[in-house]
Design a protein around this motif. Structure first.
Motif, short mmCIF file in Angstrom:
data_model
loop_
_atom_site.label_atom_id
_atom_site.label_comp_id
_atom_site.label_asym_id
_atom_site.label_seq_id
_atom_site.Cartn_x
_atom_site.Cartn_y
_atom_site.Cartn_z
N CYS A 16 -6.23 -3.48 9.97
CA CYS A 16 -5.78 -2.56 8.91
C CYS A 16 -6.85 -1.47 8.80
CB CYS A 16 -5.61 -3.32 7.60
SG CYS A 16 -4.65 -2.42 6.37
N PRO A 17 -7.03 -0.67 9.86
CA PRO A 17 -8.21 0.19 9.99
C PRO A 17 -8.30 1.32 8.99
CG PRO A 17 -6.67 0.63 11.75
CD PRO A 17 -6.17 -0.59 11.05
N LYS A 18 -7.16 1.77 8.44
CA LYS A 18 -7.21 2.84 7.44
C LYS A 18 -7.20 2.31 6.01
CE LYS A 18 -3.72 5.27 9.03
NZ LYS A 18 -2.76 6.40 9.15
N GLY A 19 -6.97 1.00 5.88
CA GLY A 19 -7.12 0.37 4.58
C GLY A 19 -5.91 0.48 3.66
N LEU A 20 -6.19 0.20 2.39
CA LEU A 20 -5.18 0.05 1.35
C LEU A 20 -5.36 1.14 0.30
CD1 LEU A 20 -3.00 -1.94 0.06
CD2 LEU A 20 -4.92 -2.97 -1.15
N GLY A 21 -4.35 2.00 0.14
CA GLY A 21 -4.40 3.04 -0.87
C GLY A 21 -3.70 2.60 -2.14
N ILE A 22 -4.15 3.11 -3.27
CA ILE A 22 -3.60 2.74 -4.57
C ILE A 22 -2.66 3.83 -5.08
CG2 ILE A 22 -4.13 2.13 -6.95
CD1 ILE A 22 -5.14 0.07 -4.95
N VAL A 23 -1.45 3.45 -5.44
CA VAL A 23 -0.50 4.34 -6.11
C VAL A 23 -0.45 3.94 -7.58
CG1 VAL A 23 1.90 5.09 -6.25
CG2 VAL A 23 0.87 4.63 -4.01
N PRO A 24 -0.95 4.77 -8.49
CA PRO A 24 -0.90 4.44 -9.92
C PRO A 24 0.53 4.13 -10.36
CG PRO A 24 -2.29 6.35 -9.56
CD PRO A 24 -1.59 6.07 -8.25
N TYR A 25 0.64 3.30 -11.39
CA TYR A 25 1.96 2.81 -11.80
C TYR A 25 2.93 3.95 -12.07
CZ TYR A 25 5.72 0.34 -14.02
OH TYR A 25 6.97 -0.14 -14.31
N ARG A 26 4.12 3.82 -11.48
CA ARG A 26 5.24 4.73 -11.73
C ARG A 26 6.50 3.89 -11.83
NH1 ARG A 26 1.61 7.76 -8.94
NH2 ARG A 26 1.49 10.01 -9.40
N MET A 27 7.52 4.45 -12.44
CA MET A 27 8.78 3.73 -12.62
C MET A 27 9.36 3.30 -11.28
SD MET A 27 11.06 2.45 -14.62
CE MET A 27 10.64 3.19 -16.19
N PRO A 28 9.65 2.01 -11.09
CA PRO A 28 10.29 1.58 -9.84
C PRO A 28 11.58 2.36 -9.57
CG PRO A 28 9.55 -0.31 -11.10
CD PRO A 28 9.37 0.88 -11.99
N SER A 29 11.82 2.63 -8.29
CA SER A 29 13.02 3.31 -7.80
C SER A 29 13.02 4.81 -8.06
CB SER A 29 14.30 2.70 -8.40
OG SER A 29 14.34 1.31 -8.19
N SER A 30 11.94 5.35 -8.62
CA SER A 30 11.93 6.76 -8.96
C SER A 30 11.54 7.63 -7.76
CB SER A 30 10.95 7.03 -10.11
OG SER A 30 9.62 6.77 -9.69
N VAL A 31 11.98 8.89 -7.78
CA VAL A 31 11.58 9.84 -6.76
C VAL A 31 10.07 10.08 -6.84
CG1 VAL A 31 11.82 12.23 -5.96
CG2 VAL A 31 13.84 10.93 -6.64
N GLU A 32 9.52 10.03 -8.06
CA GLU A 32 8.07 10.21 -8.23
C GLU A 32 7.29 9.13 -7.49
OE1 GLU A 32 10.25 12.36 -11.22
OE2 GLU A 32 10.30 10.23 -10.72
N LEU A 33 7.79 7.90 -7.54
CA LEU A 33 7.14 6.81 -6.82
C LEU A 33 7.24 7.04 -5.31
CD1 LEU A 33 5.75 4.06 -6.78
CD2 LEU A 33 8.00 2.98 -6.91
#
Length: 269
Positions: free
Chosen positions: A178-195
């Motif tokens: 997993c050479p580029k690692g794990l990025g964090i997506v701050p909480y957003r509404m599931p199923s949303s276009v923003e997510l």
């Protein structure tokens, strides 16, 4: 109408991979009830029979426009369908969809009018990015690995690259695979276009996107590779938690040791 798989062994093989991984997700406890989603680009396996099939649904809006997906075919887990059922009967718990020429709608074309995953916008946005980048990736996976989700409930782990470096340091395979690692997506509404948009931005930099307090998204050349990305990260999380349960904070590999590993495997910094 007969199943589209009967005379298309290439498509059947791809969907069998999906079924196998769906079983793994259920066995690991990463797919409670209808949790998690899988989509695979099966355009290369779309034979003349599939391309000639009339749609079995009306055009359905994606919620965004994805210009690289016109005319592409995807196998999708169905909404409200369980991974354990997808593993046993994939064509009853998923469907093949075709993206319309306007790049903003899709139609279900096989085998049953099973509505795709509620996270379809996020998944198709990931496929859009994969095609645009030319990386050859065909599979997108969303699942709920227990230990990784638990770690996102601790605010210090949500700072940029803190969790990546911690997980890399637990076992050499994680840094290698997993050479580029794990990025964090701050909480957003599931199923949303923003997510969906936030996930795409994250995957431009990292191998796997971690949705805060929700789950992960991984992509790969096929569904096995996408699963493996999550599996190695989850193993590292388990090692960390096992050490903490034994009463100590694991020291992890040193910066020097990880540097040696990076050079030996020609990994990105």
């Amino acid at each position: 109408m007969n199943s589209i798989l009967e005379n298309n062994p290439a498509l059947a093989a791809e969907i069998e991979k999906v079924a196998e991984v769906a079983g793994y997700l259920w066995q690991k406890g990463w797919a409670e009830r209808n949790g998690g989603n899988i989509t695979v680009n099966v355009t290369d396996q779309a034979d003349e029979e599939l391309r000639g099939r009339a749609p079995i649904s009306e055009p359905i809006a994606i919620g965004t426009t994805l210009p690289h997906l016109a005319g592409r075919y995807f196998f999708c887990k169905g909404t409200n369908k369980r991974m354990r059922d997808l593993a046993r009967r994939p064509m009853e718990n998923g469907s093949v969809i075709r993206i319309a020429d306007d790049c903003a709608h899709y139609e279900i074309v096989a085998d049953n009018p099973v509505m795709p995953t509620s996270e379809l916008a996020s998944h198709l946005a990931m496929h859009e990015q994969m095609i645009a980048s030319g990386n050859g990736y065909k599979a997108a996976l969303h699942t709920h690995p227990i230990e990784l989700v638990a770690m996102t409930h601790h605010a210090p782990f949500l700072k940029k690259d803190v969790l990546t470096r911690l997980l890399w340091s637990m076992i050499p395979e994680t840094r290698a695979f997993c050479p580029k690692g794990l990025g964090i997506v701050p909480y957003r509404m599931p199923s949303s276009v923003e997510l969906a948009e936030a996930t795409i931005r994250c995957l431009e930099e990292y191998d796997v996107a971690m949705w805060e307090k929700h789950g992960v998204c991984a992509v790969g050349p096929d569904i096995f590779e996408a699963f493996d990305q999550v599996d190695v990260l989850s193993k590292s999380a388990l090692i960390y938690i096992a050490a903490r349960n034994m009463g100590f904070v694991p020291e992890g590999m040193s910066a020097e040791q990880m540097g040696e590993l990076r050079e030996a495997f020609n990994l990105p910094k």
